[in-house]
Scaffold this active site. Sequence first.
Site, PDB file in Angstrom:
ATOM      1  N   CYS A 106      -6.191  24.994  32.004  1.00 46.93           N
ATOM      2  CA  CYS A 106      -6.219  26.305  31.358  1.00 46.93           C
ATOM      3  C   CYS A 106      -7.611  26.916  31.332  1.00 46.93           C
ATOM      4  O   CYS A 106      -7.761  28.135  31.228  1.00 46.93           O
ATOM      5  CB  CYS A 106      -5.645  26.227  29.949  1.00 46.93           C
ATOM      6  SG  CYS A 106      -6.581  25.165  28.826  1.00 46.93           S
ATOM      7  N   GLU A 125      -3.101  28.509  22.021  1.00 51.90           N
ATOM      8  CA  GLU A 125      -4.056  28.289  23.110  1.00 51.90           C
ATOM      9  C   GLU A 125      -3.370  28.713  24.393  1.00 51.90           C
ATOM     10  O   GLU A 125      -2.496  28.019  24.915  1.00 51.90           O
ATOM     11  CB  GLU A 125      -4.465  26.811  23.170  1.00 51.90           C
ATOM     12  CG  GLU A 125      -5.010  26.253  21.867  1.00 51.90           C
ATOM     13  CD  GLU A 125      -6.293  26.921  21.408  1.00 51.90           C
ATOM     14  OE1 GLU A 125      -6.926  27.623  22.220  1.00 51.90           O
ATOM     15  OE2 GLU A 125      -6.669  26.758  20.239  1.00 51.90           O
TER      16      GLU A 125
END
Length: 468
Positions: free
Chosen positions: A244, A210
């Site tokens: 993020c 990720e």
Amino acid sequence: MSREQLAVERARRAFSTGRSKPLAYRIRQLNNLRRFLVERQSEIAEAAKKDLNRSEVGIQLFETLGLESEIQLVIKNLKKWAAPRAVEKNLVTLSDTLYIQPEPLGVVLVIGAWNYPWAVTLFPLIGAIAAGNAAVVKPSEVCVHTSKVMEELLNAYLDKELYPVVTGGVQETQELLKQRFDHIVYTGNSMVGRIVMEAAAKHLTPVTLELGGKSPCYIDKDCDIPLACRRVTWGKFTNCGQTCIAPDYVLCEASIQDRVIDEMKKCIKEFYTDDPKSFLDYGRIINERHFRRILAMTEDSTVAVGGESDHTECYIAPTILRDVKAGSKVMQEEIFGPLLPIVPVSGLEGAIDFINQGEKSLVIYVFSTDKKLINRLIEETSSGAVLANDCLVHYSVSSLPFGGVGNSGMGCYHGKFSFDQLSHLRSCMVRPLKNEGMNSMRYPPHTPGKLGWARFFLVQYWSKRKLV
């Protein structure tokens, strides 16, 4: 034997006993993890305050509440997810038993990140436990206090042999990556993601990465601009921009840029008052290195709102940059901080072209009431996810996979997706030791007649069924 190697070896030995496989044991460990989140909330919040200046309500809202919900979902559905999954048969396999059996992979390595240290570390751990694996947990060393709490308290609730917490910095992480794992889940930047993937390749270990990236946000000139700006402002400056999936930059037509700036300025004042620095729910940059990195991005851009900073507190005010160009410093890497560049484009077509010139992002945001416009953006771009008319909230939906594509990552987790990602979906076929006549077409000698029967059973019969 190093501390890291010892932790992995103990986890593998514990896994080999089989005690992590029974569903009752998995559920007990998950309940213990939920109990940890509830009973140790004060220690969790205190550490988050020291690391990120995050409030106790903030840590629950953005991290632990979602974890509690995920655990409840997994416990409710685990029996169904772990059960054999029947599959479709054809004429040749009508008398056979066919199914997919999820089984544990073995020992999983979870490398967490510092921006949401509990969520991005424990979400994969929940999936690893649910799938019956052992898991070595490596929290980010950047969140010093949170890492210490995780090390000292988590193993008081979980099986410390099956789920050890290994702390430390780069050296300790490198030592962990030398060990053989059955899956690695890493959350962080793409540079380290490449290092993780390279280390995993030596053992043919699959990875879930990720990695984030520059997630664009297009605001249509005909949408409800005040509402769009309110949601973008919240999504961008939550956790001081250190998210993020935060909108990295805004694309809009030049004709609405001033209005977008004015509306966002109002929202910043509403959310964080005239003095964000003293406001309880506005955080700080994690450390001085990231503070300097973020400030350097503003050097060749025009500040429209904010811009204030204080290096003694690693404080940077919510900042909006106007008339930003593709070549500006702030557009060369993921910002991961409270800067919001506005890039004027000619319209949707210009926005799509701009997006497609860059790497694939973790998410694309679009604000519009025009469904055709939204669908066109979805069809003509690629990203880990698309969210229309809001920010961040798709992360909270367990029925949607969370993950990137290309430079923003690979693999996914959340809910059943975590379970499947960290399981081996084993193909199982059990045939009766009889009915040999059906098999005669496969044995030598191979003749046109046998080929005709094979074609009927494997191709023609099913073609006719579909036509009907």
